[in-house]
Motif scaffolding. Structure first.
Motif, PDB file in Angstrom:
ATOM      1  N   ARG A  26       0.830  -1.214   0.000  1.00 23.91           N
ATOM      2  CA  ARG A  26       0.000   0.000   0.000  1.00 23.91           C
ATOM      3  C   ARG A  26       0.861   1.260   0.000  1.00 23.91           C
ATOM      4  O   ARG A  26       1.978   1.254   0.514  1.00 23.91           O
ATOM      5  N   SER A  27       0.331   2.297  -0.587  1.00 25.31           N
ATOM      6  CA  SER A  27       1.053   3.568  -0.648  1.00 25.31           C
ATOM      7  C   SER A  27       1.139   4.182   0.744  1.00 25.31           C
ATOM      8  O   SER A  27       0.367   3.835   1.642  1.00 25.31           O
ATOM      9  N   ASN A  28       2.057   5.100   0.924  1.00 24.01           N
ATOM     10  CA  ASN A  28       2.198   5.776   2.209  1.00 24.01           C
ATOM     11  C   ASN A  28       0.925   6.528   2.574  1.00 24.01           C
ATOM     12  O   ASN A  28       0.521   6.545   3.732  1.00 24.01           O
ATOM     13  N   VAL A  29       0.272   7.126   1.585  1.00 22.83           N
ATOM     14  CA  VAL A  29      -0.973   7.871   1.842  1.00 22.83           C
ATOM     15  C   VAL A  29      -2.054   6.906   2.339  1.00 22.83           C
ATOM     16  O   VAL A  29      -2.763   7.186   3.316  1.00 22.83           O
ATOM     17  N   ASP A  30      -2.190   5.746   1.684  1.00 22.37           N
ATOM     18  CA  ASP A  30      -3.176   4.754   2.119  1.00 22.37           C
ATOM     19  C   ASP A  30      -2.828   4.193   3.496  1.00 22.37           C
ATOM     20  O   ASP A  30      -3.713   3.976   4.329  1.00 22.37           O
ATOM     21  N   LEU A  31      -1.557   3.953   3.719  1.00 22.99           N
ATOM     22  CA  LEU A  31      -1.105   3.449   5.015  1.00 22.99           C
ATOM     23  C   LEU A  31      -1.450   4.446   6.120  1.00 22.99           C
ATOM     24  O   LEU A  31      -1.986   4.075   7.162  1.00 22.99           O
ATOM     25  N   ALA A  32      -1.135   5.707   5.877  1.00 23.00           N
ATOM     26  CA  ALA A  32      -1.409   6.753   6.865  1.00 23.00           C
ATOM     27  C   ALA A  32      -2.905   6.845   7.164  1.00 23.00           C
ATOM     28  O   ALA A  32      -3.305   6.934   8.334  1.00 23.00           O
ATOM     29  N   ALA A  33      -3.727   6.810   6.122  1.00 20.50           N
ATOM     30  CA  ALA A  33      -5.177   6.894   6.314  1.00 20.50           C
ATOM     31  C   ALA A  33      -5.675   5.705   7.135  1.00 20.50           C
ATOM     32  O   ALA A  33      -6.478   5.868   8.062  1.00 20.50           O
ATOM     33  N   ALA A  34      -5.204   4.509   6.829  1.00 23.85           N
ATOM     34  CA  ALA A  34      -5.636   3.313   7.550  1.00 23.85           C
ATOM     35  C   ALA A  34      -5.168   3.348   9.006  1.00 23.85           C
ATOM     36  O   ALA A  34      -5.851   2.830   9.894  1.00 23.85           O
ATOM     37  N   SER A  38      -1.015  11.250   9.862  1.00 19.21           N
ATOM     38  CA  SER A  38      -0.683  11.997   8.648  1.00 19.21           C
ATOM     39  C   SER A  38       0.319  11.206   7.814  1.00 19.21           C
ATOM     40  O   SER A  38       1.076  10.382   8.354  1.00 19.21           O
ATOM     41  N   PRO A  39       0.355  11.456   6.489  1.00 24.38           N
ATOM     42  CA  PRO A  39       1.352  10.777   5.658  1.00 24.38           C
ATOM     43  C   PRO A  39       2.784  11.029   6.122  1.00 24.38           C
ATOM     44  O   PRO A  39       3.616  10.118   6.087  1.00 24.38           O
ATOM     45  N   ALA A  40       3.076  12.255   6.573  1.00 20.91           N
ATOM     46  CA  ALA A  40       4.429  12.557   7.053  1.00 20.91           C
ATOM     47  C   ALA A  40       4.772  11.719   8.290  1.00 20.91           C
ATOM     48  O   ALA A  40       5.889  11.196   8.412  1.00 20.91           O
ATOM     49  N   THR A  41       3.805  11.569   9.194  1.00 21.22           N
ATOM     50  CA  THR A  41       4.024  10.765  10.396  1.00 21.22           C
ATOM     51  C   THR A  41       4.248   9.297  10.026  1.00 21.22           C
ATOM     52  O   THR A  41       5.161   8.645  10.538  1.00 21.22           O
ATOM     53  N   ALA A  42       3.421   8.793   9.120  1.00 21.07           N
ATOM     54  CA  ALA A  42       3.568   7.391   8.700  1.00 21.07           C
ATOM     55  C   ALA A  42       4.937   7.164   8.077  1.00 21.07           C
ATOM     56  O   ALA A  42       5.630   6.189   8.401  1.00 21.07           O
ATOM     57  N   LEU A  43       5.350   8.053   7.192  1.00 18.54           N
ATOM     58  CA  LEU A  43       6.640   7.917   6.518  1.00 18.54           C
ATOM     59  C   LEU A  43       7.789   7.953   7.522  1.00 18.54           C
ATOM     60  O   LEU A  43       8.697   7.118   7.479  1.00 18.54           O
ATOM     61  N   ARG A  44       7.746   8.910   8.440  1.00 17.01           N
ATOM     62  CA  ARG A  44       8.800   9.052   9.447  1.00 17.01           C
ATOM     63  C   ARG A  44       8.842   7.818  10.361  1.00 17.01           C
ATOM     64  O   ARG A  44       9.917   7.285  10.653  1.00 17.01           O
ATOM     65  N   ARG A  45       7.681   7.350  10.783  1.00 16.72           N
ATOM     66  CA  ARG A  45       7.621   6.191  11.671  1.00 16.72           C
ATOM     67  C   ARG A  45       8.123   4.928  10.979  1.00 16.72           C
ATOM     68  O   ARG A  45       8.873   4.152  11.562  1.00 16.72           O
ATOM     69  N   VAL A  46       7.700   4.703   9.745  1.00 16.50           N
ATOM     70  CA  VAL A  46       8.134   3.509   9.024  1.00 16.50           C
ATOM     71  C   VAL A  46       9.643   3.553   8.805  1.00 16.50           C
ATOM     72  O   VAL A  46      10.336   2.549   8.981  1.00 16.50           O
ATOM     73  N   LYS A  47      10.172   4.705   8.448  1.00 17.38           N
ATOM     74  CA  LYS A  47      11.623   4.835   8.259  1.00 17.38           C
ATOM     75  C   LYS A  47      12.351   4.506   9.567  1.00 17.38           C
ATOM     76  O   LYS A  47      13.370   3.802   9.554  1.00 17.38           O
ATOM     77  N   ARG A  48      11.835   4.989  10.687  1.00 18.14           N
ATOM     78  CA  ARG A  48      12.444   4.698  11.985  1.00 18.14           C
ATOM     79  C   ARG A  48      12.404   3.193  12.283  1.00 18.14           C
ATOM     80  O   ARG A  48      13.382   2.621  12.779  1.00 18.14           O
ATOM     81  N   LEU A  49      11.301   2.537  11.954  1.00 22.40           N
ATOM     82  CA  LEU A  49      11.171   1.094  12.184  1.00 22.40           C
ATOM     83  C   LEU A  49      12.134   0.304  11.301  1.00 22.40           C
ATOM     84  O   LEU A  49      12.711  -0.694  11.732  1.00 22.40           O
ATOM     85  N   VAL A  50      12.337   0.774  10.069  1.00 24.11           N
ATOM     86  CA  VAL A  50      13.305   0.125   9.172  1.00 24.11           C
ATOM     87  C   VAL A  50      14.721   0.344   9.696  1.00 24.11           C
ATOM     88  O   VAL A  50      15.509  -0.595   9.809  1.00 24.11           O
ATOM     89  N   ASP A  51      15.055   1.579  10.029  1.00 23.02           N
ATOM     90  CA  ASP A  51      16.397   1.902  10.518  1.00 23.02           C
ATOM     91  C   ASP A  51      16.741   1.148  11.800  1.00 23.02           C
ATOM     92  O   ASP A  51      17.902   0.775  12.009  1.00 23.02           O
ATOM     93  N   ALA A  52      15.738   0.905  12.653  1.00 23.24           N
ATOM     94  CA  ALA A  52      15.970   0.204  13.917  1.00 23.24           C
ATOM     95  C   ALA A  52      16.021  -1.317  13.727  1.00 23.24           C
ATOM     96  O   ALA A  52      16.350  -2.039  14.662  1.00 23.24           O
ATOM     97  N   GLY A  53      15.707  -1.793  12.528  1.00 17.71           N
ATOM     98  CA  GLY A  53      15.732  -3.227  12.279  1.00 17.71           C
ATOM     99  C   GLY A  53      14.451  -3.950  12.663  1.00 17.71           C
ATOM    100  O   GLY A  53      14.390  -5.175  12.599  1.00 17.71           O
ATOM    101  N   VAL A  54      13.431  -3.212  13.074  1.00 15.26           N
ATOM    102  CA  VAL A  54      12.144  -3.837  13.398  1.00 15.26           C
ATOM    103  C   VAL A  54      11.526  -4.402  12.118  1.00 15.26           C
ATOM    104  O   VAL A  54      11.019  -5.518  12.102  1.00 15.26           O
TER     105      VAL A  54
END
Length: 160
Positions: A26-34, A38-54
């Motif tokens: 799913r797109s970041n916009v769809d992920l954020a809505a679900a 906000s899309p910015a929050t979803a993007l930042r959070r997902v990047k943090r989860l990837v960077d942390a190895g989660v």
């Protein structure tokens, strides 16, 4: 991952992870809505989860029926010698095999449990020769051939 993740997951992180485990395409916009963010929050959070190895990686799961003659095999492997160097050597050889989808070092029983996917019996026979028969340290292999997949769900249930 082998090392422990020490990132504290809040409700938003868990919601994002649950949504991504169900459908990572799913797109970041769809992920954020679900997720109700906000899309910015979803993007930042997902990047943090990837960077942390989660989030280790994002993959496409291909239906096993794409290759009707394929075999799924669960193999229990017991070694003759269980010293750290012997366990590590077998583990390295097992994970290097393309047919090995999952490799677990286990206790109280066999030394390893492997989940194998092979395109057919000739490929299984070749793997047996390479991984089990030629290794003088392999004492016993017990193989189970799947006849039907009743459930396959790679999601990790996160505590609330």
């Amino acid at each position: 991952m082998n090392e422990s993740i020490t990132l504290d997951l809040d409700a938003i992180d868990r919601r994002l992870l649950d949504l991504l485990q169900a459908d990572a395409s799913r797109s970041n916009v769809d992920l954020a809505a679900a997720a109700g963010v906000s899309p910015a929050t979803a993007l930042r959070r997902v990047k943090r989860l990837v960077d942390a190895g989660v989030i280790e990686r994002q993959v496409a799961l291909v239906a096993p029926t794409v290759t009707p003659q394929a075999l799924t095999v669960i193999a229990e492997v017991t070694l003759d010698r269980q010293g750290a160097e012997h366990l590590a050597a077998f583990e390295a050889r097992a994970v290097a095999e393309e047919a090995v989808q999952q490799c677990y070092r286990v206790s109280s029983g066999p030394d390893f449990v492997l989940v194998l996917w092979l395109p057919g019996m000739p490929a299984y026979d070749a793997l047996v020769q390479r991984l089990f028969t030629q290794d003088a340290n392999v004492r016993n292999v017990r193989a189970y051939f799947a006849v039907r997949r009743s459930k396959f769900d790679p999601r990790i249930r996160l505590p609330a």
